[in-house]
Design a protein around this motif. Structure first.
Motif, PDB file in Angstrom:
ATOM      1  N   ARG A 115       0.813  -1.225   0.000  1.00 56.78           N
ATOM      2  CA  ARG A 115       0.000   0.000   0.000  1.00 56.78           C
ATOM      3  C   ARG A 115       0.843   1.270   0.000  1.00 56.78           C
ATOM      4  O   ARG A 115       0.331   2.343  -0.269  1.00 56.78           O
ATOM      5  CB  ARG A 115      -0.940   0.004   1.204  1.00 56.78           C
ATOM      6  CG  ARG A 115      -1.967  -1.123   1.234  1.00 56.78           C
ATOM      7  CD  ARG A 115      -3.073  -0.961   0.212  1.00 56.78           C
ATOM      8  NE  ARG A 115      -3.775   0.284   0.315  1.00 56.78           N
ATOM      9  CZ  ARG A 115      -4.746   0.556   1.186  1.00 56.78           C
ATOM     10  NH1 ARG A 115      -5.172  -0.376   2.018  1.00 56.78           N
ATOM     11  NH2 ARG A 115      -5.314   1.743   1.217  1.00 56.78           N
ATOM     12  N   MET A 117       2.095   2.895   2.461  1.00 59.97           N
ATOM     13  CA  MET A 117       1.827   3.809   3.579  1.00 59.97           C
ATOM     14  C   MET A 117       3.115   4.056   4.354  1.00 59.97           C
ATOM     15  O   MET A 117       3.951   3.178   4.487  1.00 59.97           O
ATOM     16  CB  MET A 117       0.766   3.224   4.503  1.00 59.97           C
ATOM     17  CG  MET A 117      -0.594   3.156   3.896  1.00 59.97           C
ATOM     18  SD  MET A 117      -1.780   2.481   5.103  1.00 59.97           S
ATOM     19  CE  MET A 117      -3.276   2.573   4.148  1.00 59.97           C
ATOM     20  N   SER A 119       2.739   6.307   7.279  1.00 59.81           N
ATOM     21  CA  SER A 119       2.255   6.935   8.496  1.00 59.81           C
ATOM     22  C   SER A 119       1.408   5.949   9.305  1.00 59.81           C
ATOM     23  O   SER A 119       0.491   5.325   8.757  1.00 59.81           O
ATOM     24  CB  SER A 119       1.416   8.161   8.124  1.00 59.81           C
ATOM     25  OG  SER A 119       0.541   8.513   9.156  1.00 59.81           O
ATOM     26  N   TRP A 120       1.715   5.852  10.600  1.00 59.27           N
ATOM     27  CA  TRP A 120       0.930   4.995  11.483  1.00 59.27           C
ATOM     28  C   TRP A 120      -0.517   5.484  11.544  1.00 59.27           C
ATOM     29  O   TRP A 120      -1.455   4.692  11.608  1.00 59.27           O
ATOM     30  CB  TRP A 120       1.565   4.954  12.864  1.00 59.27           C
ATOM     31  CG  TRP A 120       0.806   4.106  13.848  1.00 59.27           C
ATOM     32  CD1 TRP A 120       0.258   4.527  15.019  1.00 59.27           C
ATOM     33  CD2 TRP A 120       0.529   2.714  13.758  1.00 59.27           C
ATOM     34  NE1 TRP A 120      -0.363   3.474  15.656  1.00 59.27           N
ATOM     35  CE2 TRP A 120      -0.206   2.342  14.905  1.00 59.27           C
ATOM     36  CE3 TRP A 120       0.806   1.724  12.826  1.00 59.27           C
ATOM     37  CZ2 TRP A 120      -0.658   1.048  15.145  1.00 59.27           C
ATOM     38  CZ3 TRP A 120       0.367   0.425  13.053  1.00 59.27           C
ATOM     39  CH2 TRP A 120      -0.360   0.105  14.199  1.00 59.27           C
ATOM     40  N   ASP A 122      -2.212   6.692   9.108  1.00 61.59           N
ATOM     41  CA  ASP A 122      -2.894   6.145   7.924  1.00 61.59           C
ATOM     42  C   ASP A 122      -3.308   4.691   8.154  1.00 61.59           C
ATOM     43  O   ASP A 122      -4.393   4.272   7.763  1.00 61.59           O
ATOM     44  CB  ASP A 122      -2.002   6.225   6.691  1.00 61.59           C
ATOM     45  CG  ASP A 122      -1.805   7.643   6.196  1.00 61.59           C
ATOM     46  OD1 ASP A 122      -2.613   8.532   6.564  1.00 61.59           O
ATOM     47  OD2 ASP A 122      -0.842   7.865   5.446  1.00 61.59           O
ATOM     48  N   ARG A 125      -6.329   4.634  10.423  1.00 66.26           N
ATOM     49  CA  ARG A 125      -7.543   5.010   9.679  1.00 66.26           C
ATOM     50  C   ARG A 125      -8.039   3.821   8.855  1.00 66.26           C
ATOM     51  O   ARG A 125      -9.226   3.558   8.778  1.00 66.26           O
ATOM     52  CB  ARG A 125      -7.289   6.205   8.775  1.00 66.26           C
ATOM     53  CG  ARG A 125      -7.491   7.531   9.474  1.00 66.26           C
ATOM     54  CD  ARG A 125      -7.494   8.686   8.491  1.00 66.26           C
ATOM     55  NE  ARG A 125      -6.190   8.915   7.863  1.00 66.26           N
ATOM     56  CZ  ARG A 125      -5.179   9.545   8.455  1.00 66.26           C
ATOM     57  NH1 ARG A 125      -5.302  10.006   9.678  1.00 66.26           N
ATOM     58  NH2 ARG A 125      -4.048   9.728   7.816  1.00 66.26           N
ATOM     59  N   GLU A 126      -7.120   3.114   8.240  1.00 69.96           N
ATOM     60  CA  GLU A 126      -7.478   1.933   7.442  1.00 69.96           C
ATOM     61  C   GLU A 126      -8.025   0.833   8.346  1.00 69.96           C
ATOM     62  O   GLU A 126      -8.962   0.133   7.983  1.00 69.96           O
ATOM     63  CB  GLU A 126      -6.245   1.422   6.690  1.00 69.96           C
ATOM     64  CG  GLU A 126      -6.484   0.209   5.849  1.00 69.96           C
ATOM     65  CD  GLU A 126      -7.134   0.503   4.510  1.00 69.96           C
ATOM     66  OE1 GLU A 126      -7.636  -0.448   3.910  1.00 69.96           O
ATOM     67  OE2 GLU A 126      -7.139   1.673   4.077  1.00 69.96           O
ATOM     68  N   CYS A 151       8.678   0.434   6.947  1.00 66.51           N
ATOM     69  CA  CYS A 151       8.748   1.774   6.325  1.00 66.51           C
ATOM     70  C   CYS A 151      10.198   2.196   6.148  1.00 66.51           C
ATOM     71  O   CYS A 151      10.575   2.720   5.084  1.00 66.51           O
ATOM     72  CB  CYS A 151       8.006   2.800   7.165  1.00 66.51           C
ATOM     73  SG  CYS A 151       6.217   2.655   7.076  1.00 66.51           S
TER      74      CYS A 151
END
Length: 157
Positions: A115, A117, A119-120, A122, A125-126, A151
């Motif tokens: 994905r 991503m 950011s934690w 983000d 939110r998912e 990351c």
């Protein structure tokens, strides 16, 4: 009966092998054995596995499972591949492995590698209340740390 998987232990990725279909068409006749290394060519050559009757019940095999397994074997066939049962995956599979295919388990590696991503927030939110990320505090912290480690790996690439 639990889900069955092919897993590349070199790359720590795995893919669904087709639930009951692979049990009857691969495991039952002895083409593969739970927990053992997989002879990829033997699986590829075993026509009964790849040729279920065309009907609504086998659509998922033809449209999702077989293309994913073939691609997995193409990419990882020269690596160490093992045959897993759902309840006997490694302890760290949900943190340190990546499931491939149309509906992968949302692991920390999935969020960082697939994905993209970083950011934690983000990820949270998912997650939106799903148990895989928002279980108890200890699980959530392990998940967060693993996500941040992935990351960092992907930023260096």
């Amino acid at each position: 009966m639990n889900e069955r998987y092919f897993a590349c232990t070199d790359c720590r990725v795995y893919v669904g092998a087709g639930y009951r279909w692979c049990y009857w068409q691969l495991e039952h006749p002895g083409v593969v054995r739970l927990g053992d290394d997989v002879d990829v060519q033997r699986v590829l050559d075993h026509a009964p596995y790849w040729n279920p009757p065309r009907c609504a019940e086998s659509a998922c095999l033809h449209e999702e499972v077989f293309p994913t397994v073939r691609e997995f074997f193409r990419l990882h066939g020269g690596h160490l591949i093992v045959y897993w049962e759902g309840n006997h995956k490694p302890e760290n599979v949900f943190i340190g492995w990546l499931e491939l295919g149309p509906s992968p388990y949302p692991s920390p590696r999935y969020f960082a590698e697939v994905r993209g991503m970083r950011s934690w927030a983000d990820v949270l939110r998912e997650a939106d209340g799903r148990a895989w990320a928002l279980g108890n505090e200890q699980q959530r912290e392990r998940f967060r740390k693993a996500f941040e480690e992935y990351c960092a790996i992907f930023r260096r690439r």
